[in-house]
Design a protein around this motif. Structure first.
Motif, mmCIF file in Angstrom:
data_model
loop_
_atom_site.group_PDB
_atom_site.id
_atom_site.type_symbol
_atom_site.label_atom_id
_atom_site.label_comp_id
_atom_site.label_asym_id
_atom_site.label_seq_id
_atom_site.Cartn_x
_atom_site.Cartn_y
_atom_site.Cartn_z
ATOM 1 N N PHE A 72 -74.241 21.014 21.981
ATOM 2 C CA PHE A 72 -75.320 20.613 22.046
ATOM 3 C C PHE A 72 -75.477 21.382 24.096
ATOM 4 C CE2 PHE A 72 -79.790 19.605 23.664
ATOM 5 C CZ PHE A 72 -80.469 19.535 22.561
ATOM 6 N N PRO A 73 -74.908 20.629 24.946
ATOM 7 C CA PRO A 73 -74.419 21.228 25.659
ATOM 8 C C PRO A 73 -74.762 22.944 26.355
ATOM 9 C CG PRO A 73 -73.700 19.038 26.000
ATOM 10 C CD PRO A 73 -74.154 20.037 25.013
ATOM 11 N N LEU A 74 -73.535 22.970 25.467
ATOM 12 C CA LEU A 74 -73.357 24.342 25.407
ATOM 13 C C LEU A 74 -74.181 25.474 25.371
ATOM 14 C CD1 LEU A 74 -70.865 27.044 25.740
ATOM 15 C CD2 LEU A 74 -70.232 25.856 23.809
ATOM 16 N N SER A 75 -74.991 25.219 24.091
ATOM 17 C CA SER A 75 -75.678 26.028 23.039
ATOM 18 C C SER A 75 -77.027 26.273 23.969
ATOM 19 C CB SER A 75 -75.848 25.940 21.564
ATOM 20 O OG SER A 75 -74.155 25.674 21.106
ATOM 21 N N MET A 76 -77.616 24.890 24.990
ATOM 22 C CA MET A 76 -78.291 24.887 25.387
ATOM 23 C C MET A 76 -78.386 25.813 26.941
ATOM 24 S SD MET A 76 -81.407 23.576 25.015
ATOM 25 C CE MET A 76 -82.076 22.976 26.243
ATOM 26 N N THR A 77 -77.078 25.436 27.490
ATOM 27 C CA THR A 77 -76.565 26.247 28.555
ATOM 28 C C THR A 77 -76.717 28.254 27.826
ATOM 29 O OG1 THR A 77 -75.387 24.807 29.251
ATOM 30 C CG2 THR A 77 -74.849 27.162 30.267
ATOM 31 N N LEU A 78 -76.015 29.109 26.756
ATOM 32 C CA LEU A 78 -76.473 30.226 26.790
ATOM 33 C C LEU A 78 -77.439 30.229 26.476
ATOM 34 C CD1 LEU A 78 -73.387 29.910 24.108
ATOM 35 C CD2 LEU A 78 -72.997 30.841 26.210
ATOM 36 N N MET A 79 -78.204 29.609 25.884
ATOM 37 C CA MET A 79 -79.834 29.894 25.310
ATOM 38 C C MET A 79 -80.618 29.986 26.670
ATOM 39 S SD MET A 79 -80.938 29.910 22.331
ATOM 40 C CE MET A 79 -81.214 28.947 20.638
ATOM 41 N N VAL A 80 -80.579 29.297 27.563
ATOM 42 C CA VAL A 80 -81.600 29.219 29.043
ATOM 43 C C VAL A 80 -80.920 30.649 29.673
ATOM 44 C CG1 VAL A 80 -81.628 27.412 31.140
ATOM 45 C CG2 VAL A 80 -82.105 26.819 28.749
ATOM 46 N N ALA A 81 -79.576 30.920 29.666
ATOM 47 C CA ALA A 81 -78.667 31.601 30.547
ATOM 48 C C ALA A 81 -79.814 33.474 29.913
ATOM 49 C CB ALA A 81 -77.978 32.152 30.435
ATOM 50 N N ALA A 82 -79.651 33.272 28.383
ATOM 51 C CA ALA A 82 -80.531 34.509 27.891
ATOM 52 C C ALA A 82 -82.092 34.428 28.397
ATOM 53 C CB ALA A 82 -80.650 34.352 26.820
ATOM 54 N N GLY A 83 -82.467 33.429 29.100
ATOM 55 C CA GLY A 83 -83.933 33.264 28.900
ATOM 56 C C GLY A 83 -84.975 33.174 28.037
ATOM 57 N N ILE A 84 -84.746 32.090 27.434
ATOM 58 C CA ILE A 84 -85.025 30.998 26.300
ATOM 59 C C ILE A 84 -85.756 30.165 27.318
ATOM 60 C CG2 ILE A 84 -85.399 30.045 24.109
ATOM 61 C CD1 ILE A 84 -83.285 31.957 23.314
ATOM 62 N N PRO A 85 -87.234 29.402 26.868
ATOM 63 C CA PRO A 85 -87.316 28.446 27.762
ATOM 64 C C PRO A 85 -86.759 27.252 27.084
ATOM 65 C CG PRO A 85 -89.435 29.992 26.854
ATOM 66 C CD PRO A 85 -88.268 30.602 26.281
ATOM 67 N N PRO A 86 -86.016 26.501 28.552
ATOM 68 C CA PRO A 86 -85.394 25.431 27.716
ATOM 69 C C PRO A 86 -85.566 24.366 26.622
ATOM 70 C CG PRO A 86 -85.896 25.477 30.136
ATOM 71 C CD PRO A 86 -86.514 26.032 29.800
ATOM 72 N N PHE A 87 -87.088 24.071 26.917
ATOM 73 C CA PHE A 87 -88.305 22.829 26.002
ATOM 74 C C PHE A 87 -87.586 23.881 24.262
ATOM 75 C CE2 PHE A 87 -91.376 21.842 22.907
ATOM 76 C CZ PHE A 87 -91.947 20.834 23.364
ATOM 77 N N THR A 88 -88.198 25.059 24.337
ATOM 78 C CA THR A 88 -87.603 25.453 22.784
ATOM 79 C C THR A 88 -87.152 25.599 22.675
ATOM 80 O OG1 THR A 88 -89.790 27.174 24.023
ATOM 81 C CG2 THR A 88 -88.212 28.476 22.076
ATOM 82 N N ALA A 89 -84.924 25.786 23.998
ATOM 83 C CA ALA A 89 -84.001 26.012 23.355
ATOM 84 C C ALA A 89 -83.637 24.022 22.853
ATOM 85 C CB ALA A 89 -83.925 26.021 23.892
ATOM 86 N N ALA A 90 -84.433 23.415 23.163
ATOM 87 C CA ALA A 90 -83.555 21.937 22.960
ATOM 88 C C ALA A 90 -84.327 21.432 21.706
ATOM 89 C CB ALA A 90 -85.039 21.026 23.875
ATOM 90 N N VAL A 91 -86.048 21.883 21.223
ATOM 91 C CA VAL A 91 -86.383 22.000 20.124
ATOM 92 C C VAL A 91 -85.659 22.142 19.158
ATOM 93 C CG1 VAL A 91 -88.437 22.398 18.850
ATOM 94 C CG2 VAL A 91 -88.377 20.932 20.822
ATOM 95 N N ALA A 92 -85.321 24.081 19.146
ATOM 96 C CA ALA A 92 -84.405 24.507 17.899
ATOM 97 C C ALA A 92 -83.326 23.558 17.539
ATOM 98 C CB ALA A 92 -84.579 25.905 19.124
ATOM 99 N N PHE A 93 -82.875 23.284 18.974
ATOM 100 C CA PHE A 93 -81.099 22.849 18.017
ATOM 101 C C PHE A 93 -81.244 21.623 18.642
ATOM 102 C CE2 PHE A 93 -79.723 26.011 21.557
ATOM 103 C CZ PHE A 93 -78.752 26.523 21.512
ATOM 104 N N GLY A 94 -82.390 20.972 18.686
ATOM 105 C CA GLY A 94 -83.111 19.659 17.493
ATOM 106 C C GLY A 94 -82.966 19.400 16.219
ATOM 107 N N ILE A 95 -83.771 20.359 15.760
ATOM 108 C CA ILE A 95 -83.758 21.072 14.518
ATOM 109 C C ILE A 95 -82.900 20.694 14.322
ATOM 110 C CG2 ILE A 95 -84.993 22.169 12.596
ATOM 111 C CD1 ILE A 95 -87.752 21.649 15.061
ATOM 112 N N LEU A 96 -82.063 21.937 14.026
ATOM 113 C CA LEU A 96 -80.206 22.628 13.663
ATOM 114 C C LEU A 96 -79.988 21.397 13.327
ATOM 115 C CD1 LEU A 96 -80.422 26.389 15.426
ATOM 116 C CD2 LEU A 96 -80.738 25.046 13.440
ATOM 117 N N SER A 97 -79.535 19.804 14.236
ATOM 118 C CA SER A 97 -78.677 20.007 14.679
ATOM 119 C C SER A 97 -78.989 18.848 12.939
ATOM 120 C CB SER A 97 -78.104 18.554 15.247
ATOM 121 O OG SER A 97 -78.325 19.823 17.080
ATOM 122 N N ASN A 98 -79.936 18.934 12.430
ATOM 123 C CA ASN A 98 -80.301 18.335 11.136
ATOM 124 C C ASN A 98 -79.521 18.858 10.169
ATOM 125 O OD1 ASN A 98 -81.435 14.969 12.111
ATOM 126 N ND2 ASN A 98 -82.675 16.862 13.051
#
Length: 188
Positions: A106-132
């Protein structure tokens, strides 16, 4: 419950508990031998959790970050979102538990998303859902998976096939419909 205070690990506490059940006669050795699916589950989960922790210990997670991060440079953020999310979802096959998987990636993937310009909230919600999604992918992805699989209603191949097909549907929703919806809302 007092394991930390008494300096007793959860593994030792469980072993002591089972030993007390045997010594007091509440559980016989034959009872334990008759529970083949429980032993099968315990052995598989134990091995897979050990494998996941060793992968992290030997640097697989940091290697994964380096190998994936560099090739993503220069792509549009929606492309990065789709690629990172798909990899995050399907790499679950290599982890024995949702906890090990989420803590490692999760932390690694969040870092990649945020570095690409994706808003942190959007990335966190996406990974929260995909984690299930790991609940459908494998019989060992979530805690209840081995219990459901142990009931014997589906073969391992059947589980993996149905899980993969369901994941394709989920990924279509979360990687196609989801980004369009987030874009409509102004979050991507």
């Amino acid at each position: 419950m007092f394991g930390e205070d008494l300096k007793i690990s959860a593994t030792l506490a469980a072993a002591l508990g089972v030993s007390v059940l045997f010594i007091t006669g509440v559980l016989s050795w034959q009872d334990a031998l008759n529970e083949k699916s429980a032993w099968d589950t315990m052995i598989w989960i134990g091995l897979l959790i050990m494998l996941a922790s060793k992968l992290d210990e030997y640097g697989m997670v940091s290697w994964f970050g380096k190998e994936l991060g560099a090739p993503l440079e220069g792509y549009h953020r929606l492309t990065v979102y789709i690629k990172v999310a798909a990899i995050y979802c399907y790499i679950q096959y290599f982890f024995a538990s949702a906890t090990a998987y989420i803590s490692a990636l999760f932390p690694l993937s969040m870092t990649l998303m945020v570095a690409a310009g994706i808003p942190p909230f959007t990335a966190a919600v996406a990974f929260g859902i995909l984690s299930n999604i790991n609940g459908c992918l494998t019989r060992y992805g979530i805690g209840s998976g081995p219990v459901m699989f142990g009931a014997g209603y589906v073969t391992q191949g059947g589980w993996w096939k149905a899980g993969f097909l369901m994941s394709l549907i989920y990924m279509g929703v979360w990687l196609v419909v989801g980004p369009l919806w987030w874009q409509l809302l102004g979050h991507v």
